[in-house]
Design a protein around this motif. Structure first.
Motif, PDB file in Angstrom:
ATOM      1  N   THR A 528     109.652  64.741  38.794  1.00 32.31           N
ATOM      2  CA  THR A 528     110.560  65.815  39.181  1.00 32.31           C
ATOM      3  C   THR A 528     109.899  67.155  38.904  1.00 32.31           C
ATOM      4  O   THR A 528     109.209  67.333  37.895  1.00 32.31           O
ATOM      5  N   VAL A 529     110.107  68.084  39.822  1.00 28.74           N
ATOM      6  CA  VAL A 529     109.691  69.475  39.638  1.00 28.74           C
ATOM      7  C   VAL A 529     110.950  70.330  39.701  1.00 28.74           C
ATOM      8  O   VAL A 529     111.698  70.264  40.676  1.00 28.74           O
ATOM      9  N   GLU A 530     111.164  71.119  38.652  1.00 30.67           N
ATOM     10  CA  GLU A 530     112.338  71.988  38.620  1.00 30.67           C
ATOM     11  C   GLU A 530     112.066  73.262  39.408  1.00 30.67           C
ATOM     12  O   GLU A 530     110.949  73.527  39.858  1.00 30.67           O
ATOM     13  N   LYS A 531     113.100  74.062  39.566  1.00 34.97           N
ATOM     14  CA  LYS A 531     113.020  75.313  40.321  1.00 34.97           C
ATOM     15  C   LYS A 531     111.894  76.193  39.788  1.00 34.97           C
ATOM     16  O   LYS A 531     111.745  76.395  38.596  1.00 34.97           O
ATOM     17  N   THR A 532     111.067  76.714  40.720  1.00 37.22           N
ATOM     18  CA  THR A 532     109.933  77.557  40.327  1.00 37.22           C
ATOM     19  C   THR A 532     110.324  79.031  40.411  1.00 37.22           C
ATOM     20  O   THR A 532     110.989  79.449  41.361  1.00 37.22           O
ATOM     21  N   PRO A 533     109.894  79.829  39.446  1.00 34.36           N
ATOM     22  CA  PRO A 533     110.282  81.249  39.424  1.00 34.36           C
ATOM     23  C   PRO A 533     109.367  82.133  40.267  1.00 34.36           C
ATOM     24  O   PRO A 533     108.982  83.224  39.834  1.00 34.36           O
ATOM     25  N   TRP A 534     109.000  81.678  41.467  1.00 36.06           N
ATOM     26  CA  TRP A 534     108.127  82.490  42.312  1.00 36.06           C
ATOM     27  C   TRP A 534     108.926  83.612  42.967  1.00 36.06           C
ATOM     28  O   TRP A 534     110.093  83.447  43.300  1.00 36.06           O
ATOM     29  N   ASP A 535     108.260  84.728  43.196  1.00 33.13           N
ATOM     30  CA  ASP A 535     108.861  85.844  43.924  1.00 33.13           C
ATOM     31  C   ASP A 535     108.597  85.627  45.413  1.00 33.13           C
ATOM     32  O   ASP A 535     107.453  85.706  45.868  1.00 33.13           O
TER      33      ASP A 535
END
Length: 566
Positions: A528-535
């Protein structure tokens, strides 16, 4: 089986385009001799049975169809749609149920049905021919190849290697000379050979209604061409009597057949009107029609192609960069520059290879049906190596050639490396950013992002399950093919990279998960990959995070390191 099906579909779509071209030209050449149209139909039948052709800058067949890319894209769209619509198996917390992937492969089923239909058509044609031969087995020979029997209702020509003319008992003496002239015209034109050959081509494409129509129109043109060959020297009286013979003996077959060549078959009413209205065209009309026919034949037979996209006579349609087990498709301009460069260093002194596996960082150039592929990579000595892979659907072979090291110093190679690096760092990101969506609930939008990341080629076919009822919203990929234990590490790394990018591009996506069956294990690999904080407010803001993630994923890729700008 995939290659066989793709070849069949490419052939049938290409032949369909050729048939449409001939149908349109047929309407424009109404005043031209009908034998010219028959020549055009033979080109269609060549397209139906021949999967290869020569290339010209101009062709009546669109490049995506002739090169098979249309079939590939349609197949990918269908596969993506089936993945999106397929119900996801319930998650019981135990081992993933692999039964959904059991059973016969869909491609094998389609090829099997296609082959069964072809055999059925051949059987039907063979049985029909044998029944006809049985009915004429006791026919009485009158003279030469002319026979008479009371078992038939209309005259016809039958036979391939030793054709005979059969007349029904009681044929009107006034009709007899016109019937003989017509059937003898068939023999002079070798229609007893061309019609069965066209039928055999139709057997291969039994599931294409457009080609059935093409065969029916071809049969009509055969009969009309013979009518014209007979009546072109007739006066008004003989023409009227010929039309009367057609009226007396005319009949319409229920279904198109390979044999016989019957006097009154194939639209007798239309043929009667044509005979009565027929005027021999001027020589200049026939000449222009013949020139148009010759040009059309060349343009239908030719595949569109440009020299820049050919290597050793093979049209290159796709180019991939193999990055840590993941094929990344390169844009057309990069492909063109690479092919142009390699063609100048092309060599024919290949040596056979017993076995070959695609190395990391290799460039793979392939033709439409992937029957021929070229693989470029750096060998153990640092010299560029070109491997040619051939696969005809039944057997495979490979051979290699060591290219001059001067290729690596060629300014065009350095320019290609710079362009490749720019595409990986920016161009690929632009393509992905264009697919950005605010909502996870659109399966087509999610699949578009996953396919742009080449996930199915890198890891394998999969189905998706969307969790959109309540937060956290997420997507789960359920792969259908078992992953070898040795490839698990690279597959997991790429899935994490894809999950990071996917989460950044889907506005309300909170979780990216996967279930990957493993060879020799009942328990799938999960992650699983959680939400990424990319702009992601803009492409400019998206690029730095993308490039950092790309660097981390490719940190062990030697070819990528060679493409980094200084």
């Amino acid at each position: 089986m995939d290659q066989i099906l793709q070849t069949l579909l490419t052939m049938t779509t290409t032949a369909s385009v050729a048939a449409l071209c001939v149908m349109g030209l047929r309407l424009l050449l109404k005043r031209a001799p009908r034998w010219i149209t028959c020549l055009l139909w033979m080109v269609v039948f060549v397209r139906m049975v021949c999967p290869v052709s020569f290339s010209l800058p101009v062709s009546l067949v669109p490049a995506p169809i002739a090169q098979g890319t249309y079939v590939q894209q349609a197949g990918q769209a269908l596969e993506a749609s089936s993945r999106a619509q397929a119900p996801a198996p319930a998650d019981t917390g135990g081992p993933a149920d692999q039964g959904a992937s059991a059973g016969p492969d869909r491609t094998d089923v389609v090829v099997g049905l296609w082959g069964a239909g072809t055999l059925g058509m051949l059987l039907w044609g063979g049985v029909s021919y044998l029944r006809l031969r049985r009915r004429t087995g006791e026919a009485i020979r009158l003279e030469g190849n002319l026979y008479e029997t009371d078992q038939i209702a209309a005259p016809f020509v039958c036979g391939v290697f030793s054709p005979k003319i059969y007349l029904p008992v009681g044929l009107d003496p006034q009709d007899r000379p016109y019937v003989l002239l017509h059937e003898q015209a068939h023999l002079r034109r070798r229609d007893h050979l061309t019609k069965p050959l066209a039928w055999l081509a139709l057997c291969l494409h039994w599931c294409n209604p457009l080609l059935w129509l093409a065969y029916r129109l071809f049969c009509r043109d055969l009969e009309t061409a013979c009518d014209q060959a007979v009546i072109r020297r007739f006066g008004a009286k003989d023409t009227a009597q010929y039309a009367a013979a057609l009226l007396h003996l005319g009949h319409s077959g229920k279904l198109p057949q390979a044999v016989p060549l019957a006097f009154g078959e194939e639209d007798p009413k239309g043929r009667i009107r044509h005979v009565l209205d027929y005027k021999r065209p001027p020589v200049w009309v026939a000449g222009i029609a013949l020139l148009v026919c010759a040009a059309t034949i060349v343009l239908i037979l030719a595949n569109p192609g440009v020299p820049e996209d050919q290597m050793e006579g093979v049209a290159i349609t796709e180019t991939y960069l193999q990055l840590r087990g993941t094929p990344v498709r390169l844009p057309e301009e990069l492909q063109t520059s690479l092919v142009s460069l390699l063609r100048d260093y092309d060599q024919e002194d290949y040596t056979p290879l017993a076995q070959f596996s695609l190395p990391n960082g290799a460039l793979l150039l392939t033709n439409a049906n992937r029957g021929t592929q070229f693989c470029l990579f750096l060998g153990e000595t640092g010299a560029p190596v070109l491997v040619r892979l051939n696969h005809d659907g039944y057997s495979a072979s490979q051979k290699k050639a060591v290219l001059p090291e001067s290729l690596l110093q060629d300014p065009r190679w350095r320019a290609f490396q710079t362009s490749l690096s720019s595409y990986l760092r920016e161009g690929w990101a632009e393509d992905l950013y264009a697919l950005k969506t605010p909502y996870l609930g659109s399966p087509s939008a999610c699949l578009a992002i996953l396919e742009e990341l080449h996930l199915s080629q890198a890891v394998g076919p999969y189905q998706i399950a969307l969790q959109t009822e309540r937060a956290p919203y997420g997507i789960t990929l359920q792969f259908q093919e078992a992953c070898p234990q040795g490839a698990l590490s690279s597959a997991t790394e790429y899935l994490r990279f894809c999950g990071t990018v996917f989460q950044a591009l889907v506005g309300n996506g909170d979780r990216f998960s996967w279930e990957l069956p493993l060879e020799g294990s009942d328990t799938p690999a999960r992650g699983t990959v959680e939400k990424t904080p990319w702009d992601t407010t803009s492409l400019t803001a998206f690029l730095p995070a993308w490039q950092q993630a790309l660097e981390e994923w490719l940190q062990e890729s030697p070819l990528f390191q060679t493409t980094r700008p200084e």
